[in-house]
Each structure stands twice: as structure tokens, then as C-alpha cells.
Design a protein around this motif. Sequence first.
Motif, PDB file in Angstrom:
ATOM      1  N   LEU A  41       0.894  -1.169  -0.097  1.00  0.00           N
ATOM      2  CA  LEU A  41      -0.229   0.066  -0.164  1.00  0.00           C
ATOM      3  C   LEU A  41       0.897   1.273  -0.063  1.00  0.00           C
ATOM      4  O   LEU A  41       0.370   2.388  -0.585  1.00  0.00           O
ATOM      5  N   SER A  42       2.054   1.422   0.543  1.00  0.00           N
ATOM      6  CA  SER A  42       2.878   2.411   0.509  1.00  0.00           C
ATOM      7  C   SER A  42       4.198   2.248   1.172  1.00  0.00           C
ATOM      8  O   SER A  42       4.533   0.929   1.794  1.00  0.00           O
ATOM      9  N   ALA A  43       5.041   3.052   1.401  1.00  0.00           N
ATOM     10  CA  ALA A  43       6.246   3.184   2.276  1.00  0.00           C
ATOM     11  C   ALA A  43       6.187   3.965   3.225  1.00  0.00           C
ATOM     12  O   ALA A  43       6.956   4.957   3.547  1.00  0.00           O
ATOM     13  N   GLU A  44       4.794   3.966   4.004  1.00  0.00           N
ATOM     14  CA  GLU A  44       4.503   5.125   5.004  1.00  0.00           C
ATOM     15  C   GLU A  44       5.367   5.237   6.198  1.00  0.00           C
ATOM     16  O   GLU A  44       5.133   6.266   6.726  1.00  0.00           O
ATOM     17  N   GLY A  45       6.163   4.306   6.582  1.00  0.00           N
ATOM     18  CA  GLY A  45       6.684   4.455   7.744  1.00  0.00           C
ATOM     19  C   GLY A  45       7.614   3.346   7.959  1.00  0.00           C
ATOM     20  O   GLY A  45       7.953   2.372   7.309  1.00  0.00           O
ATOM     21  N   SER A  46       8.419   3.210   9.070  1.00  0.00           N
ATOM     22  CA  SER A  46       9.288   2.151   9.576  1.00  0.00           C
ATOM     23  C   SER A  46       8.802   0.902   9.733  1.00  0.00           C
ATOM     24  O   SER A  46       9.318  -0.274   9.355  1.00  0.00           O
ATOM     25  N   TRP A  47       7.449   0.713  10.134  1.00  0.00           N
ATOM     26  CA  TRP A  47       7.055  -0.629  10.012  1.00  0.00           C
ATOM     27  C   TRP A  47       6.547  -0.986   8.898  1.00  0.00           C
ATOM     28  O   TRP A  47       6.948  -2.485   8.304  1.00  0.00           O
ATOM     29  N   ASN A  51       8.339  -4.536   6.757  1.00  0.00           N
ATOM     30  CA  ASN A  51       7.346  -5.484   6.343  1.00  0.00           C
ATOM     31  C   ASN A  51       7.701  -5.824   4.708  1.00  0.00           C
ATOM     32  O   ASN A  51       7.858  -6.899   4.368  1.00  0.00           O
ATOM     33  N   THR A  52       8.008  -4.742   3.937  1.00  0.00           N
ATOM     34  CA  THR A  52       8.540  -4.901   2.570  1.00  0.00           C
ATOM     35  C   THR A  52       9.576  -5.621   2.716  1.00  0.00           C
ATOM     36  O   THR A  52       9.886  -6.514   1.762  1.00  0.00           O
ATOM     37  N   ALA A  53      10.592  -5.084   3.463  1.00  0.00           N
ATOM     38  CA  ALA A  53      11.933  -5.781   3.429  1.00  0.00           C
ATOM     39  C   ALA A  53      11.820  -7.608   3.518  1.00  0.00           C
ATOM     40  O   ALA A  53      12.502  -8.112   3.159  1.00  0.00           O
ATOM     41  N   LEU A  67       9.069 -12.563  -8.154  1.00  0.00           N
ATOM     42  CA  LEU A  67       8.105 -11.572  -7.540  1.00  0.00           C
ATOM     43  C   LEU A  67       8.036 -10.229  -8.317  1.00  0.00           C
ATOM     44  O   LEU A  67       9.091  -9.521  -8.720  1.00  0.00           O
ATOM     45  N   THR A  68       6.733  -9.578  -8.795  1.00  0.00           N
ATOM     46  CA  THR A  68       6.670  -8.421  -9.295  1.00  0.00           C
ATOM     47  C   THR A  68       6.048  -7.610  -8.083  1.00  0.00           C
ATOM     48  O   THR A  68       4.711  -7.760  -7.655  1.00  0.00           O
ATOM     49  N   PHE A  69       6.537  -6.512  -7.650  1.00  0.00           N
ATOM     50  CA  PHE A  69       6.262  -5.765  -6.735  1.00  0.00           C
ATOM     51  C   PHE A  69       5.826  -4.371  -6.895  1.00  0.00           C
ATOM     52  O   PHE A  69       6.605  -3.893  -7.948  1.00  0.00           O
ATOM     53  N   SER A  70       4.808  -3.654  -6.315  1.00  0.00           N
ATOM     54  CA  SER A  70       4.306  -2.514  -6.691  1.00  0.00           C
ATOM     55  C   SER A  70       4.033  -1.857  -5.482  1.00  0.00           C
ATOM     56  O   SER A  70       3.172  -2.156  -4.725  1.00  0.00           O
ATOM     57  N   ASP A  71       4.509  -0.534  -5.203  1.00  0.00           N
ATOM     58  CA  ASP A  71       4.499   0.354  -4.093  1.00  0.00           C
ATOM     59  C   ASP A  71       3.467   1.400  -4.601  1.00  0.00           C
ATOM     60  O   ASP A  71       3.559   2.198  -5.559  1.00  0.00           O
ATOM     61  N   ASP A  72       2.305   1.269  -4.060  1.00  0.00           N
ATOM     62  CA  ASP A  72       1.129   2.123  -4.824  1.00  0.00           C
ATOM     63  C   ASP A  72       0.360   3.150  -3.904  1.00  0.00           C
ATOM     64  O   ASP A  72      -0.300   3.775  -4.051  1.00  0.00           O
ATOM     65  N   GLU A  73       1.444   3.751  -3.085  1.00  0.00           N
ATOM     66  CA  GLU A  73       1.549   5.091  -2.462  1.00  0.00           C
ATOM     67  C   GLU A  73       0.235   5.600  -1.907  1.00  0.00           C
ATOM     68  O   GLU A  73      -0.066   6.659  -1.977  1.00  0.00           O
ATOM     69  N   GLN A  74      -0.390   4.634  -1.025  1.00  0.00           N
ATOM     70  CA  GLN A  74      -1.399   4.997  -0.189  1.00  0.00           C
ATOM     71  C   GLN A  74      -2.746   5.415  -1.033  1.00  0.00           C
ATOM     72  O   GLN A  74      -3.745   5.844  -0.592  1.00  0.00           O
ATOM     73  N   LYS A  75      -2.736   4.712  -2.436  1.00  0.00           N
ATOM     74  CA  LYS A  75      -3.837   5.109  -3.261  1.00  0.00           C
ATOM     75  C   LYS A  75      -4.530   3.645  -3.681  1.00  0.00           C
ATOM     76  O   LYS A  75      -3.885   3.088  -4.285  1.00  0.00           O
TER      77      LYS A  75
END
Length: 316
Positions: A41-47, A51-53, A67-75
Motif C-alpha cells: 500500500l505504501s512506504a508510509e513508515g518504519s513498520w 514489512n516490505t523488506a 516477484l513483481t512488486f508494486s508500491d502504490d503510495e496509499q492510493k
Amino acid sequence: MRRWVRRGARVLVVVLAAGAALVPAACGGGGEPIRVGFSQLSAEGSWRAANTASIRAALTPATGFELTFSDDEQKQEGQIAALRRFVADDVDVIAFSPVVEDGWEEVLREARTAGVPVVLVDRGIATDLPDAYATHLGADFRSEGERAGRWVREHAPGARVFELQGTLGSGAQVGRQRGFRAVAGEQVAGAATGGFTRAGGRDVTAAALEAWPDVDLVFAHNDDMALGAVEAVRAAGRRPGVDVRVVSVDGTREALRALAGGDIAHVVECDPLFGEQLARLLRRVAAGAEVPSRTIVPGGEFDRSVTAAQIDARAY
């Protein structure tokens, strides 16, 4: 228990890949990898970064995944577009952390029609669509809110609480609010969302301390907002941990340091490091094996007795 049977030409390949992934000597060797499309959903913070790592480290060619990864910036619209791309690419499994609970029926119906199983990661959804997803892996957000509420009832029964909420409509915000309010709801003087970010937590808490000057406890739905709240309390000329106590959810290293130093009063843990657990689940889903409808990631609690060794051992 749920069983998903992958339709189409990739079924045999998926089963063979899953079987190969269970044999250590075969990891990264012969056989087709399990193709996973993941929408974060995003890279919103340290948690979320931790989680992503954890997920990226667990889903690699060496462990039998592509793996195909998508960071969707809280949208939400970005996540829906990503899920549709995964369906079009005919991945074996879709996994995603939904930014909010509602509004997923159409795209999940499309995935179901295409025979692509979906795994919910971290946050859940609200839907009446039958077989909308294969399984859900994540924490029990309501329980986290309840545990925070019990601490407040026991240690600060007369406190006036400001509830610093996460992204409105997200599973974490809804669950933690419901749990906290069920236990200590009568103590809540006001609430507003800080969007799960440190800057949001700081700005919203600053406004809350002006709107409700008798507030002497902040319940933050995550550590990043809690750390922002500590900054706001101090900027307002009040003492964190003395004039205004802060209770939080997550268990990041920085929050535990603030806990040990007295700026934060209590932390309920929400563990983000479940990448390997997700990998095991994805293998079973891709192979068409039975999986539980829900798997809870457990978490503990921390108070001011937290030790330096515990803090240093945190991976996030």
C-alpha cells in the motif's frame, strides 16, 4: 479451510513449482518459479519498510518465487490498477495489503473469474463477495486496540484520551479503534487521523492539545504517529510521559527507545516480519492445497521495563 484450484494452462507448472520449492536442494534450481504479484500500500513508515523488506527477502528466485512488486503510495486506485496488471500478466498468486477495507469487489471478481487466487497481507477487507480471497495473513488489530485499552483502564483510569487514528477506513484503523473503544471508549475526548505518518501524528496532536487542553493521554494507532505526538507534546511546553502519556502500537526500535526513556508509556507489538510465513502460505495456495481462512501473526507488549538487549535485538 479453503482450497483454490488454479484454472488454465499454468496449473501443472504451479503444482510442480510448489513441490520443488518444498525441497531445499531444488530451490532456485529446476522447475518454474511461483509468479507472485504483490501490491504494497505504501512506504508510509518504519513498520511498512520492515514489512516490505521481510517480504522481498522471502520471495526470491532462490526460494522458488518470481516477484513483481508494486508500491502504490496509499492510493486505492493504484492498487486496483496493479491487481489488474497482475491478472493480465497471468501471475500464479496475487498478494496485497489493502489501503482501506471497502471497494475491492469488482477487481476481486475479475481475479476470481481469471482463476487467480488472492492472499490478503497485513490488512483485511470488508466484502460480501463469495470466495473473494483465498486467505488472510496478518495481526489481530482489534485485539491490539483492546490490549492498549486495558493498559489505559488499569494504569490511567481517569485520563482524558485523544485517539490518534491511522488512515481512515483501513483495517488497522478500524480494528484498533473498535478494540480500544470497547474497553476504554468512555475516556476518549476526541479523535482525528494522522495518516500513520510521523508528521501527521505531530501536526494532529498539536491541534488536539489546543482543542482539548485537558487531554493527558494519546493513544496512537502506530509508532510513527506516537513519535510525532511526543514531539508535539514537547513543543507545547508539556512533558511527554508526565503531563501527557502516549500509548502506541507497533514495537519499532525507535519507539522502544522512547519507551525506555519515558517519553512513551506503553507499546503493543504488531510484528511486520512475516515474510517467510507468507512464502509458506503462498506455496500452498499456488499448489491448490487447503489453507486456513485466517492466520494471525502474534505480538506481545512492552512497558518501561524493556531492556537495552530487547531494543537492540529489534530488526526494525
